[in-house]
Design a protein around this motif. Structure first.
Motif, PDB file in Angstrom:
ATOM      1  N   MET A 129      49.564 -84.670 -59.289  1.00  0.00           N
ATOM      2  CA  MET A 129      51.132 -84.488 -59.201  1.00  0.00           C
ATOM      3  C   MET A 129      51.650 -83.277 -59.966  1.00  0.00           C
ATOM      4  O   MET A 129      51.022 -82.585 -60.845  1.00  0.00           O
ATOM      5  CB  MET A 129      51.771 -85.717 -60.187  1.00  0.00           C
ATOM      6  CG  MET A 129      52.126 -87.064 -59.552  1.00  0.00           C
ATOM      7  SD  MET A 129      53.482 -86.920 -58.317  1.00  0.00           S
ATOM      8  CE  MET A 129      54.687 -87.564 -58.816  1.00  0.00           C
ATOM      9  N   THR A 130      52.823 -82.608 -59.610  1.00  0.00           N
ATOM     10  CA  THR A 130      53.358 -81.318 -59.895  1.00  0.00           C
ATOM     11  C   THR A 130      53.666 -81.375 -61.244  1.00  0.00           C
ATOM     12  O   THR A 130      54.427 -82.240 -61.623  1.00  0.00           O
ATOM     13  CB  THR A 130      54.606 -81.202 -59.073  1.00  0.00           C
ATOM     14  OG1 THR A 130      54.416 -81.178 -57.626  1.00  0.00           O
ATOM     15  CG2 THR A 130      55.207 -79.830 -59.315  1.00  0.00           C
TER      16      THR A 130
ATOM     17  N   ILE B 245      55.572 -80.717 -64.642  1.00  0.00           N
ATOM     18  CA  ILE B 245      56.779 -80.129 -65.168  1.00  0.00           C
ATOM     19  C   ILE B 245      56.735 -78.971 -66.346  1.00  0.00           C
ATOM     20  O   ILE B 245      56.097 -79.320 -67.186  1.00  0.00           O
ATOM     21  CB  ILE B 245      57.641 -81.372 -65.523  1.00  0.00           C
ATOM     22  CG1 ILE B 245      57.688 -82.484 -64.809  1.00  0.00           C
ATOM     23  CG2 ILE B 245      59.017 -80.831 -66.032  1.00  0.00           C
ATOM     24  CD1 ILE B 245      58.345 -82.181 -63.397  1.00  0.00           C
TER      25      ILE B 245
ATOM     26  N   ASP C  66      54.999 -81.322 -69.227  1.00  0.00           N
ATOM     27  CA  ASP C  66      53.624 -81.229 -69.185  1.00  0.00           C
ATOM     28  C   ASP C  66      53.178 -79.898 -69.709  1.00  0.00           C
ATOM     29  O   ASP C  66      52.265 -79.838 -70.357  1.00  0.00           O
ATOM     30  CB  ASP C  66      53.032 -81.413 -67.752  1.00  0.00           C
ATOM     31  CG  ASP C  66      53.519 -82.526 -67.268  1.00  0.00           C
ATOM     32  OD1 ASP C  66      53.216 -83.548 -67.446  1.00  0.00           O
ATOM     33  OD2 ASP C  66      54.249 -82.479 -65.746  1.00  0.00           O
TER      34      ASP C  66
ATOM     35  N   MET D 150      63.631 -79.798 -56.439  1.00  0.00           N
ATOM     36  CA  MET D 150      62.500 -80.500 -57.270  1.00  0.00           C
ATOM     37  C   MET D 150      61.605 -81.397 -56.464  1.00  0.00           C
ATOM     38  O   MET D 150      60.490 -81.512 -56.418  1.00  0.00           O
ATOM     39  CB  MET D 150      63.170 -81.398 -58.338  1.00  0.00           C
ATOM     40  CG  MET D 150      63.613 -80.478 -59.536  1.00  0.00           C
ATOM     41  SD  MET D 150      64.603 -81.608 -60.806  1.00  0.00           S
ATOM     42  CE  MET D 150      64.616 -80.254 -62.231  1.00  0.00           C
TER      43      MET D 150
ATOM     44  N   MET E 269      57.748 -81.214 -55.422  1.00  0.00           N
ATOM     45  CA  MET E 269      56.725 -82.309 -55.501  1.00  0.00           C
ATOM     46  C   MET E 269      56.257 -82.750 -54.018  1.00  0.00           C
ATOM     47  O   MET E 269      55.181 -83.278 -54.218  1.00  0.00           O
ATOM     48  CB  MET E 269      57.467 -83.324 -56.091  1.00  0.00           C
ATOM     49  CG  MET E 269      58.071 -83.230 -57.719  1.00  0.00           C
ATOM     50  SD  MET E 269      58.809 -84.309 -58.513  1.00  0.00           S
ATOM     51  CE  MET E 269      59.276 -83.399 -60.126  1.00  0.00           C
TER      52      MET E 269
ATOM     53  N   LYS F 296      53.543 -80.773 -53.164  1.00  0.00           N
ATOM     54  CA  LYS F 296      52.618 -80.831 -53.897  1.00  0.00           C
ATOM     55  C   LYS F 296      52.093 -79.492 -54.598  1.00  0.00           C
ATOM     56  O   LYS F 296      50.811 -79.281 -54.993  1.00  0.00           O
ATOM     57  CB  LYS F 296      51.355 -81.488 -53.288  1.00  0.00           C
ATOM     58  CG  LYS F 296      51.776 -83.050 -52.782  1.00  0.00           C
ATOM     59  CD  LYS F 296      50.282 -83.736 -52.336  1.00  0.00           C
ATOM     60  CE  LYS F 296      50.456 -85.154 -52.263  1.00  0.00           C
ATOM     61  NZ  LYS F 296      51.527 -85.499 -51.501  1.00  0.00           N
TER      62      LYS F 296
ATOM     63  N   ALA G   3      63.669 -83.108 -64.468  1.00  0.00           N
ATOM     64  CA  ALA G   3      62.420 -83.109 -63.433  1.00  0.00           C
ATOM     65  C   ALA G   3      61.683 -84.399 -63.775  1.00  0.00           C
ATOM     66  O   ALA G   3      61.129 -84.824 -62.726  1.00  0.00           O
ATOM     67  CB  ALA G   3      61.720 -81.806 -63.769  1.00  0.00           C
ATOM     68  N   ASN G   4      61.558 -84.844 -65.140  1.00  0.00           N
ATOM     69  CA  ASN G   4      60.753 -85.869 -64.985  1.00  0.00           C
ATOM     70  C   ASN G   4      61.081 -87.218 -64.638  1.00  0.00           C
ATOM     71  O   ASN G   4      60.468 -87.956 -64.079  1.00  0.00           O
ATOM     72  CB  ASN G   4      60.272 -86.168 -66.736  1.00  0.00           C
ATOM     73  CG  ASN G   4      58.934 -85.632 -67.044  1.00  0.00           C
ATOM     74  OD1 ASN G   4      58.127 -85.892 -66.364  1.00  0.00           O
ATOM     75  ND2 ASN G   4      58.929 -85.192 -68.441  1.00  0.00           N
TER      76      ASN G   4
ATOM     77  N   LYS H 160      60.428 -87.100 -60.958  1.00  0.00           N
ATOM     78  CA  LYS H 160      58.910 -87.235 -60.764  1.00  0.00           C
ATOM     79  C   LYS H 160      58.647 -88.895 -61.082  1.00  0.00           C
ATOM     80  O   LYS H 160      58.030 -89.412 -60.039  1.00  0.00           O
ATOM     81  CB  LYS H 160      58.357 -86.761 -61.807  1.00  0.00           C
ATOM     82  CG  LYS H 160      56.640 -86.458 -61.659  1.00  0.00           C
ATOM     83  CD  LYS H 160      55.988 -85.599 -62.790  1.00  0.00           C
ATOM     84  CE  LYS H 160      54.663 -85.345 -62.633  1.00  0.00           C
ATOM     85  NZ  LYS H 160      54.189 -84.382 -63.550  1.00  0.00           N
ATOM     86  N   SER H 161      59.442 -89.601 -61.817  1.00  0.00           N
ATOM     87  CA  SER H 161      59.196 -90.925 -61.949  1.00  0.00           C
ATOM     88  C   SER H 161      59.699 -91.714 -60.994  1.00  0.00           C
ATOM     89  O   SER H 161      58.890 -92.664 -60.400  1.00  0.00           O
ATOM     90  CB  SER H 161      60.057 -91.636 -63.146  1.00  0.00           C
ATOM     91  OG  SER H 161      59.612 -90.793 -64.240  1.00  0.00           O
TER      92      SER H 161
ATOM     93  N   ARG I 289      57.365 -91.518 -57.968  1.00  0.00           N
ATOM     94  CA  ARG I 289      56.281 -92.170 -58.014  1.00  0.00           C
ATOM     95  C   ARG I 289      56.264 -93.570 -57.697  1.00  0.00           C
ATOM     96  O   ARG I 289      55.286 -94.042 -57.414  1.00  0.00           O
ATOM     97  CB  ARG I 289      55.916 -92.209 -59.549  1.00  0.00           C
ATOM     98  CG  ARG I 289      55.005 -91.034 -59.921  1.00  0.00           C
ATOM     99  CD  ARG I 289      54.424 -91.318 -61.237  1.00  0.00           C
ATOM    100  NE  ARG I 289      53.197 -90.265 -61.680  1.00  0.00           N
ATOM    101  CZ  ARG I 289      53.578 -89.736 -62.985  1.00  0.00           C
ATOM    102  NH1 ARG I 289      54.329 -90.245 -63.908  1.00  0.00           N
ATOM    103  NH2 ARG I 289      52.748 -88.570 -63.355  1.00  0.00           N
TER     104      ARG I 289
END
Ligand code: G3P
Ligand code: MG
Length: 244
Positions: A1-2, A4, A31, A216, A220, A223, A235-236, A239-240, A243
């Motif tokens: 995963m990309t 952050i 991250d 964003m 993602m 990739k 961004a998180n 991402k969630s 997912r």
């Protein structure tokens, strides 16, 4: 995963490159946290983006013409919001100490800001502070200045080194030829103009700065290895959602 990557800390919500911005990036679950480092007149490593203190403090002049004592007198927060008026420019050591105290377990990306002035021996000074003890986080170095990365490679042959660029095709190609360059950090504009190349480019790509939801999601979906953002919490969230 990309990954952050909090660009200058959580710089969209807090004054960039300051302790509040880094603390927020840790809290937001970044991250990786990126910062920019310069040398003062008396050879202290300070964390600030520009060569001059004017945009992000109440002071005047170039970092390289000011001593640490003079820099510590400046207010590095009011320009962003009045409640940050007590915020100072930090040394690299102070940022490392904060991340240690917060038990940050991600990556710290130290950008050597040597593209306008190549501060003599800044690489050795940075490496000495970073290697002075064990930290709960790992580190990468990046720079627009290939020479700085070459020097860093001599000092820390195992360290990850990434080349930062705006749009230069020549730099993108040069990065491929250089074994010690792990990946590239191009501008988001470059990414959007080179979508086909992005899919086949053999080294990791981490664009900056990606702040809009749609951008964003695009990064993602492509990739890319990581994306620099001023809004790590947002961004998180994206991402969630992706997912799920
Ligand atoms: O490394 C990504 C990014 O930090 C490069 O641009 O100007 O924000 O340091 P800048
Ligand atoms: Mg930077």
């Amino acid at each position: 995963m990309t990954l952050i990557i909090a660009h200058r800390g959580s710089s969209g919500t807090h004054p960039e490159n300051t302790l509040p911005a880094f603390a927020e990036a840790v809290r937001a679950g970044a991250d990786c946290i990126e910062l920019d480092v310069h040398f003062t007149k008396d050879k202290h490593l300070v964390v600030i983006h520009d060569e001059s203190v004017e945009r992000t403090t109440n002071g005047k002049g170039l970092v390289r013409d000011l001593t640490l004592e003079e820099i510590k007198e400046l207010d590095a927060g009011s320009w962003f919001a009045p409640k940050y008026k007590a915020t100072k420019i930090s040394t690299l050591q102070e940022v490392l100490n904060l991340l240690l105290q917060m038990q940050y377990r991600g990556i710290l990306n130290i950008e050597l800001k040597t593209d306008k002035y190549h501060y003599p021996e800044i690489e050795a000074a940075v490496s000495e502070v970073v290697l002075s003890r064990d930290w709960p986080f790992s580190h990468w170095y990046s720079s627009f200045n290939l020479e700085s990365l070459r020097i860093m490679h001599e000092l820390e042959p195992e360290a990850q080194l990434d080349l930062v660029l705006k749009k230069s095709r020549a730099t993108v190609e040069a990065a491929l030829e250089l074994e010690f360059i792990e990946g590239i950090h191009p501008s988001h504009n470059w990414l959007q103009e080179n979508l086909e190349l992005v899919k086949t480019y053999p080294k990791p790509i981490r664009p900056w700065s990606v702040n809009l939801y749609l951008s964003m999601i695009e990064c993602m979906n492509l990739k890319v290895d990581g994306m620099f953002t001023d809004f790590p919490e947002k961004a998180n969230r994206v991402k969630s959602r992706l997912r799920r």
